[in-house]
Design a protein around this motif. Structure first.
Motif, mmCIF file in Angstrom:
data_model
loop_
_atom_site.group_PDB
_atom_site.id
_atom_site.type_symbol
_atom_site.label_atom_id
_atom_site.label_comp_id
_atom_site.label_asym_id
_atom_site.label_seq_id
_atom_site.Cartn_x
_atom_site.Cartn_y
_atom_site.Cartn_z
ATOM 1 N N GLN A 127 0.848 -1.202 0.000
ATOM 2 C CA GLN A 127 0.000 0.000 0.000
ATOM 3 C C GLN A 127 0.875 1.241 0.000
ATOM 4 O OE1 GLN A 127 -2.413 -0.435 3.491
ATOM 5 N NE2 GLN A 127 -4.065 -1.437 2.387
ATOM 6 N N ASN A 128 2.037 1.118 0.577
ATOM 7 C CA ASN A 128 3.000 2.225 0.543
ATOM 8 C C ASN A 128 3.730 2.164 -0.793
ATOM 9 O OD1 ASN A 128 5.269 3.917 0.830
ATOM 10 N ND2 ASN A 128 5.140 3.743 3.062
ATOM 11 N N LYS A 129 3.514 3.166 -1.630
ATOM 12 C CA LYS A 129 4.017 3.116 -3.004
ATOM 13 C C LYS A 129 5.546 3.206 -3.087
ATOM 14 C CE LYS A 129 0.022 2.454 -4.573
ATOM 15 N NZ LYS A 129 -0.303 1.028 -4.667
ATOM 16 N N GLY A 130 6.183 3.554 -1.981
ATOM 17 C CA GLY A 130 7.648 3.611 -1.986
ATOM 18 C C GLY A 130 8.297 2.243 -1.894
ATOM 19 N N VAL A 131 7.485 1.209 -1.622
ATOM 20 C CA VAL A 131 8.047 -0.137 -1.481
ATOM 21 C C VAL A 131 8.270 -0.751 -2.864
ATOM 22 C CG1 VAL A 131 7.536 -2.482 -0.671
ATOM 23 C CG2 VAL A 131 7.050 -0.515 0.799
ATOM 24 N N ARG A 132 9.524 -1.125 -3.146
ATOM 25 C CA ARG A 132 9.831 -1.746 -4.440
ATOM 26 C C ARG A 132 9.601 -3.256 -4.390
ATOM 27 N NH1 ARG A 132 13.090 1.080 -8.223
ATOM 28 N NH2 ARG A 132 12.687 3.282 -7.856
ATOM 29 N N ASP A 155 6.347 1.346 6.023
ATOM 30 C CA ASP A 155 6.534 2.780 6.271
ATOM 31 C C ASP A 155 7.964 3.073 6.721
ATOM 32 O OD1 ASP A 155 3.926 3.073 5.624
ATOM 33 O OD2 ASP A 155 3.188 3.354 7.676
ATOM 34 N N GLU A 156 8.496 2.233 7.600
ATOM 35 C CA GLU A 156 9.849 2.477 8.098
ATOM 36 C C GLU A 156 10.891 2.313 6.987
ATOM 37 O OE1 GLU A 156 9.063 1.302 12.778
ATOM 38 O OE2 GLU A 156 10.541 0.170 11.638
ATOM 39 N N ALA A 157 10.686 1.317 6.101
ATOM 40 C CA ALA A 157 11.636 1.134 4.986
ATOM 41 C C ALA A 157 11.677 2.403 4.128
ATOM 42 C CB ALA A 157 11.241 -0.072 4.142
ATOM 43 N N VAL A 158 10.503 2.963 3.867
ATOM 44 C CA VAL A 158 10.433 4.171 3.020
ATOM 45 C C VAL A 158 10.994 5.387 3.771
ATOM 46 C CG1 VAL A 158 8.862 5.726 1.780
ATOM 47 C CG2 VAL A 158 8.509 3.246 1.677
ATOM 48 N N GLN A 159 10.653 5.496 5.060
ATOM 49 C CA GLN A 159 11.199 6.623 5.859
ATOM 50 C C GLN A 159 12.723 6.604 5.900
ATOM 51 O OE1 GLN A 159 9.494 6.551 9.851
ATOM 52 N NE2 GLN A 159 7.478 6.260 8.965
#
Lengths: 444, 483
Positions: free
Chosen positions: B137-142, B221-225
């Protein structure tokens, strides 16, 4: 022809053929591998472990549409094989379609390459013990202790699929390695071959004993930037980190590689050329990958310029090109397995003469990736680390920790050895690097 | 199976072996791996075979085979003796001897509430794919990935000394991971631990207890942050490690150097030796008085728990470090005999085709009397590091450098900004001597590591580590050139 511990091409193809005939899948892929392996291990100048292992593993992949199930067994009995097929089919049925699935490869001619030597296959425990004794005697004569292993074995692999792929290859391998040590220093040497007759235990012993003698009573040098001369084993270690994630086409597509958007750029030193070649007998040839696709020679870097990447069947299909024969590693993506670095024109002695103040490194220990995009690697030196000052080796030094980028190492290297060495599955020279970052020192 | 085991032992004895043992091992494994919304692999594997180990003329020989038949048992026993004879041509001035062990006939089974093989594969897939969906859901996750593993091992051990031991062990594990990448930066977060998650000698109930879905969005979220977090500074500061990173610290800087075969140089050319040489036993200041470490193979549910080791020695609890003083090794029968001691029961083999070597069991840092909250409040300036990402240590296990997935500044007793690419380095005993606070039993947790490599040919051991968060004073962090 079958030999003890190996099935041989005919029997292997019969077994995988039987699996393909029995499989209920729309498509089926079979991987049969195994063989015999012997290893004589020594320490404190005696043989403390001596083992033999034989066996095979059969992996069946059954595919319904885009639903895939896998099962494996180490028994080739009819019942066990039947159970593996049924299990693979059952788990495939449970799947939801994998939209990423791009099918399986069709047949292509597989080149022949001989890597099977009777001399290696017939090498006995007594032969290995003789080789070990040459090393332990040489160590003992100097008051040192030798530890190491002498491994010989034969393996075979057969890959087949329902589109007609039928690939079989058998090979032998031998590896003799030793650390010769005292309480105040150690030296390492090894030799690898497909034909055990190419391994000279006396030469391995000589190098390790000489290194150990030269490494006695090391002194501390402070961490910091030094020139380095990396012997081939250390080069191969760093090279592995550069290639593993970096040159995988799937990692580049997913933005996980330092090469994303940079193919075609000059990222490395002019003297750095690198390729993967599964057929070159100077390495450990293997004519096809784990999908049964014949291996192509892939030039990865030419004179510092990134030329190409490694492709498995899926990634190649997505990009509308031919796979390069580096697939079958599942989620790991395409992988190199037969790396070659271009030699230069220097000797290690030349590199020492050209070093103002640097460290000569025999090999690294326990290296690990600290940051994949920067290819930042940390690890220790081991078994022969020396200070070079004003063109000569002046003293052994206590082992150092480095935290350095492989991009910088291969981007700035300025001297390359003219001799290539087998180091693991890579064939590489020694190199000189003008600046290398050491971040710590240990007590020995 | 008694017919087969007797056959192997009889053949070895008739050929002159002074000692022989046989292990028949049957392993069944199920794995599920998901990646970006797909089931990447769904596999089932089975491996069965036996290995015969003999002592002849004071030297070892071992052979193994996947064909569990009487004819093959004979051939393998003969080959093991022939190999031992070759070993005897390169001997020391003394024979291999074995520390005594009481022969026993026994059965042992690990405890398991819900057999993981009885749970529908669809349920395992559904859990991992739902976590995958939540992470993406977090679009920053590859890359979002999930992992499940179940293992059942049935093992029979028989020796010429009269032991006949049957053991059955079930292991279960799972975990999720999110990878974010952007503008030349790549960061990962995982739950409950890196390297595939957490593992235990328990059933499906262990996976359920993880509440994976409750953590999927946080992990993403933490991976993207982390992509835009502050770089961990290069400095010397007070370091607080969470329980999972401490397991890796214990594993590398305590678990391996206390292996007695390493101390005797038997791993010298590969994994290395140990700084904990025998004269240090009972006197060496390994850590501060806050540091007590035990090896405990008797803990219920531990990945390093068993009834008997692979030499038929009963599971034990051994104090390794007592209030900072190094007290004991992990040993096998032949290495213990070199010290004139009995085995601490740590000889373990990776399946039927490998010999037992000295391995970790559950190596645990005993709890202290702080809470993590109290440790943080008591820290004026420092860094809190969580979840291992990279590891490296020298071949005597002194100089280490470990990287973590995420770190946080601590200022005046409070948690501050998130830090990326954090790592720390030190010398093993200096580091443990700097330990001035260990959290209490409420925050102590037993972790399972299924990937400990050692030996030639390579063996992978499943080991356990228990720890509560702890603080270390004056540690070098932020090593390397990051700008």
């Amino acid at each position: 022809m079958a030999v003890r511990g190996l099935l041989g091409k005919e029997e292997a193809l019969r077994i995988v053929g039987r699996v393909l005939e029995s499989s209920p899948g729309d498509m089926t892929e079979v991987l049969l591998s195994g063989g015999v392996s012997y290893l004589t291990r020594f320490s404190d100048n005696y043989i403390h472990q001596n083992v033999a292992d034989s066996g095979h593993s059969l992996r069946v992949k059954v595919i319904f549409g885009k639903k895939i199930g896998t099962a494996s067994t180490n028994s080739l009995d009819e019942d066990a094989v039947k159970e593996a097929i049924e299990t693979a089919a059952r788990v495939a049925e449970l799947q939801k379609p994998n939209e990423e699935f791009e099918g399986i490869p069709g047949p292509e001619p597989i080149p022949e390459v001989n890597t099977f030597f009777e001399s290696t296959f017939e090498f006995s425990p007594v032969d290995r013990a003789r080789g070990v004794k040459i090393i332990t005697d040489a160590a003992q004569a100097k008051g040192f202790k030798a530890a190491g292993a002498f491994q010989t074995g034969a393996s075979e692999i057969c890959i087949a699929n329902s589109l007609g792929v039928r690939a079989y290859h058998r090979s032998t391998s031998a590896h003799l390695r030793t650390v010769v040590m005292s309480d105040t220093g150690s030296g390492y040497a090894d030799a690898l071959a497909t034909d055990v007759r190419e391994i000279d235990p006396a030469e391995v012993a000589r190098i390790a004993v000489e290194k150990c003698e030269a490494a006695q009573n090391p002194e501390v040098v402070p961490p910091g930037e030094y020139e380095v001369i990396l012997e081939p084993r250390a080069v191969a270690d760093m090279l592995g980190y550069l290639v593993r994630g970096g040159f995988s086409a799937s990692a580049v597509r997913e933005g996980r590689s330092f090469l994303s958007g940079k193919v075609g750029e000059k990222l490395f030193a002019e003297q750095f050329s690198l390729w993967d070649d599964g057929l070159d007998p100077r390495g450990f040839p293997m004519p096809f990958d784990l999908e049964g696709v014949p291996k192509q020679k892939v030039v990865l870097v030419e004179k510092g310029v990134v030329k190409d990447l490694l492709y498995d069947f899926k990634t190649a299909k997505k990009e509308g090109r031919k796979p390069t024969g580096h697939g079958g590693f599942g989620g790991w993506g395409p992988m190199a397995s037969n790396l070659f670095m271009a030699p230069g024109d220097a000797t290690v002695e030349d590199m020492i003469k050209n070093t103002k103040r640097g460290i000569l490194i025999t090999r690294f220990h326990y290296t690990n990736m600290a940051h994949p995009m920067r290819v930042l690697v940390t690890g220790m030196t081991r078994d022969g680390t020396f200070l070079v000052e004003d063109g000569r080796i002046t003293k052994p030094v206590k082992n150092l920790r480095f935290t350095e980028s492989a991009l910088r190492v291969f981007g700035t290297m300025d001297m390359v050895g003219k001799d290539l060495h087998r180091a693991g599955r890579s064939v590489v020279p020694a190199i000189h690097v003008p600046a290398f970052n050491f971040t710590g020192v240990t007590e020995f | 199976m008694r017919g087969l085991t007797s056959k192997a032992l009889d053949v070895a004895k008739k050929l002159g072996a002074s000692y022989a043992d046989i292990r028949i091992v049957d392993r069944k494994q199920e794995t599920v791996r998901t990646r970006n919304g797909n089931v990447e692999s769904l596999g089932s594997s089975r491996s069965r075979g036996f290995g015969v180990r003999v002592l002849y003329d004071g030297a070892w020989g071992f052979s193994s085979s996947a064909r569990v038949t009487e004819e093959e048992v004979r051939r393998v026993a003969e080959e093991a003796v022939a190999i031992a004879k070759a070993s005897a041509t390169v001997k020391r001035d003394k024979d291999v001897t074995l520390a005594p062990v009481e022969p026993v006939t026994a059965k042992w089974e690990s405890k398991c509430k819900v057999d993981p093989f009885s749970v529908k594969t669809e349920d395992k897939i559904a859990l991992l794919l739902e976590a995958d969906r939540l992470m993406r859901q977090n679009k920053g996750v590859r890359v979002a990935s999930g992992n499940f593993m179940a293992l059942r091992e049935d093992k029979i051990f028989a020796s010429t000394e009269g032991s006949y031991i049957e053991q059955t062990k079930i292991e279960t594990g799972a975990g999720i991971e999110a990878t974010a990448a952007d503008k030349g930066e790549l960061q990962r977060r995982s739950y409950p631990n890196s390297a595939g998650g957490d593992y235990a000698s328990r059933g499906w109930e262990f996976v359920e207890s993880m509440n994976i879905l409750d953590h999927a969005e946080r992990v993403a979220d933490e991976a993207v942050q982390l992509l835009t977090a502050k770089q961990c500074p290069e400095t010397v500061t007070d370091l607080i490690l969470d329980s999972s990173q401490l397991t890796l610290q214990i594993h590398e800087s305590c678990g391996h150097p206390i292996e007695l075969d390493r101390v005797f140089g038997q791993e010298a050319s590969y994994a290395g030796t140990s700084f904990l040489t025998t004269e240090k036993k009972g006197t060496f200041q390994y850590g501060s008085p806050n540091v007590t470490i035990v090896a405990d193979a008797t803990l219920e549910g531990g990945l390093g728990s068993f009834g008997f080791d692979d030499e038929g020695v009963p599971a034990q609890r051994t104090t390794i470090v007592d209030k900072g003083i190094f007290m004991n090794y992990l040993s096998s029968r032949d290495t213990a005999a070199e010290l004139g001691e009995t085995s601490t029961g740590a000889a373990r083999a990776d399946g039927w085709n490998r010999i037992p070597i000295v391995r970790m069991t559950n190596i645990n840092l005993e709890p202290g009397d702080w809470t993590l909250d109290e440790i943080i409040k008591d820290t004026k300036e420092g860094i809190l590091m969580e979840t291992n990402k990279s590891w490296s240590i020298d071949d005597k296990r002194l100089n280490f450098q470990f990287g973590v997935e995420v770190a946080y500044e601590i200022k005046d007793g409070s948690i501050g900004a998130m830090l990326k690419n954090a790592n720390y380095t030190g010398i093993t005993y200096e580091f443990w001597r700097s330990c001035d606070a260990v959290a209490n039993k409420d925050e102590w947790r037993l972790w399972g590591l299924p990937n400990c490599g050692k030996g030639e040919p390579g063996q992978v051991a499943h080991v356990g580590h228990g720890a509560a968060p702890a603080r270390f004073r004056g540690v070098k962090v932020g090593v390397g050139k990051w700008q």
